[in-house]
Design a protein around this motif. Sequence first.
Motif, PDB file in Angstrom:
ATOM      1  N   SER A   1     -15.151  54.636  23.741  1.00  0.00           N
ATOM      2  CA  SER A   1     -16.110  53.382  23.588  1.00  0.00           C
ATOM      3  C   SER A   1     -15.377  52.104  23.504  1.00  0.00           C
ATOM      4  CB  SER A   1     -17.078  53.663  22.730  1.00  0.00           C
ATOM      5  OG  SER A   1     -18.035  52.551  22.290  1.00  0.00           O
ATOM      6  N   ASP A   2     -15.790  51.104  22.481  1.00  0.00           N
ATOM      7  CA  ASP A   2     -14.800  50.063  22.502  1.00  0.00           C
ATOM      8  C   ASP A   2     -13.526  50.027  21.423  1.00  0.00           C
ATOM      9  OD1 ASP A   2     -16.525  50.079  20.213  1.00  0.00           O
ATOM     10  OD2 ASP A   2     -16.956  47.900  20.187  1.00  0.00           O
ATOM     11  N   GLU A   3     -13.484  51.378  20.930  1.00  0.00           N
ATOM     12  CA  GLU A   3     -12.222  51.195  20.112  1.00  0.00           C
ATOM     13  C   GLU A   3     -10.827  51.929  20.621  1.00  0.00           C
ATOM     14  OE1 GLU A   3     -13.901  53.902  17.152  1.00  0.00           O
ATOM     15  OE2 GLU A   3     -12.428  55.279  17.499  1.00  0.00           O
TER      16      GLU A   3
ATOM     17  N   LEU B   1      -8.373  49.489  16.608  1.00  0.00           N
ATOM     18  CA  LEU B   1      -8.953  48.058  17.115  1.00  0.00           C
ATOM     19  C   LEU B   1     -10.485  48.602  17.686  1.00  0.00           C
ATOM     20  CD1 LEU B   1      -5.810  48.032  17.972  1.00  0.00           C
ATOM     21  CD2 LEU B   1      -6.493  45.743  17.747  1.00  0.00           C
ATOM     22  N   ASP B   2     -11.643  47.462  17.271  1.00  0.00           N
ATOM     23  CA  ASP B   2     -12.952  47.835  17.555  1.00  0.00           C
ATOM     24  C   ASP B   2     -13.281  46.375  18.219  1.00  0.00           C
ATOM     25  OD1 ASP B   2     -15.069  49.965  16.871  1.00  0.00           O
ATOM     26  OD2 ASP B   2     -15.835  47.861  17.319  1.00  0.00           O
ATOM     27  N   GLY B   3     -13.895  46.643  19.407  1.00  0.00           N
ATOM     28  CA  GLY B   3     -14.505  45.264  19.970  1.00  0.00           C
ATOM     29  C   GLY B   3     -15.489  44.812  18.998  1.00  0.00           C
ATOM     30  N   ARG B   4     -15.688  43.517  18.820  1.00  0.00           N
ATOM     31  CA  ARG B   4     -16.567  42.655  17.908  1.00  0.00           C
ATOM     32  C   ARG B   4     -17.914  42.597  18.687  1.00  0.00           C
ATOM     33  NH1 ARG B   4     -19.003  40.927  14.454  1.00  0.00           N
ATOM     34  NH2 ARG B   4     -18.897  38.521  13.478  1.00  0.00           N
ATOM     35  N   GLY B   5     -19.030  42.826  18.217  1.00  0.00           N
ATOM     36  CA  GLY B   5     -20.372  42.688  18.746  1.00  0.00           C
ATOM     37  C   GLY B   5     -20.277  43.173  20.177  1.00  0.00           C
ATOM     38  N   PHE B   6     -19.779  44.363  20.467  1.00  0.00           N
ATOM     39  CA  PHE B   6     -19.923  44.690  21.844  1.00  0.00           C
ATOM     40  C   PHE B   6     -21.034  45.270  22.198  1.00  0.00           C
ATOM     41  CE2 PHE B   6     -15.099  45.284  24.092  1.00  0.00           C
ATOM     42  CZ  PHE B   6     -14.877  43.891  23.288  1.00  0.00           C
ATOM     43  N   THR B   7     -22.036  45.647  21.505  1.00  0.00           N
ATOM     44  CA  THR B   7     -23.530  46.108  22.070  1.00  0.00           C
ATOM     45  C   THR B   7     -24.194  44.975  22.669  1.00  0.00           C
ATOM     46  OG1 THR B   7     -23.408  47.516  20.066  1.00  0.00           O
ATOM     47  CG2 THR B   7     -25.429  46.957  21.115  1.00  0.00           C
TER      48      THR B   7
HETATM   49 MG   LIG Z   1     -17.328  47.562  18.156  1.00  0.00          MG
END
Ligand SMILES: [Mg+2]
Length: 256
Positions: free
Chosen positions: A79-81, A31-37
């Motif tokens: 990180s975001d994953e 799973l990876d955060g969408r638009g986390f930058t």
């Molecule tokens: Mg991401």
Amino acid sequence: MEATSLETRMRAFEAAQDPLVPPGGHIVARLDGRGFTRLTKHTLDLERPFDLRFRDAMLSTAEALMRTGPQVAYAYVQSDEISLLLSDGPRAFGARLTKLCSILAGVASAEFSLRMGTAAAFDCRIVSFPASSDVTDYFLWRQSDARRNALGAHCYWALRGLGKTSDEATDGLRGLGSKDRLSLLGALGRNLDARPLWEQRGVGLCFRMLEKLGVDPRSGAKTVALRQTIQRDAELPVGDSYATYVRERIASGKCQ
Ligand SMILES: [Mg+2]
Ligand SMILES: Nc1nc2c(ncn2[C@@H]2O[C@H](COP(=O)(O)OP(=O)(O)OP(=O)(O)O)[C@@H](O)[C@H]2O)c(=O)[nH]1
């Protein structure tokens, strides 16, 4: 059209677009955060490049996923994953890929949003690996990504700290390999080795059975009950030692 034949026809369309998780493989969900930058730079007020509240929200999200239903032998967060090694992946939710993916993404999005107090979304992909050695390689790969990300992020924010704009900092790092980036950080008086290990290595999570001592209220006899807890490991090993660590979790499905 009769209701039952309508149902049969519609179900056939649904079934045709409802693939199954391949049987017999080792299943990993990432799973990876969408638009986390954007989220981490503009929406949230965070420490840079790493933030404890953000990390803890990611870890709570991983724990929520571990308690969602599919059995998780090992979870890894960087990180975001979030990567989940599913020990019953081929069976969970009737092995329905879209159901598995959408439930995991939904639970992650809800839990993280509640923790951070802002709407956030995660994507989810499922990979089936034929051999357990592929699973070990997968987690080594994600950990090396954590190291590369951490180095890049420390360099970027060190340059920003010198007054460079976002574009200038990004341009300044373009084409620089790990050695050059480490030298740059050193020249700026920063030492990655002095940073907490989790920033470069990520955090592992697994289930541990704990014995809980009690007393039977009727007989007064001492009792021992097993309670399942989740253990967080923020000081993961690297290289061959990490490969061994992952292999142990694949074999036992829990912490050692
Ligand atoms: Mg991401
Ligand atoms: N400030 C801060 N940012 C973080 C932290 N952890 C992760 N991030 C940021 O989260 C972002 C994750 O990047 P990616 O997943 O590659 O990119 P994304 O913007 O989420 O794009 P997609 O995943 O493609 O939707 C990076 O910009 C990281 O710097 C943290 O602890 N603090």
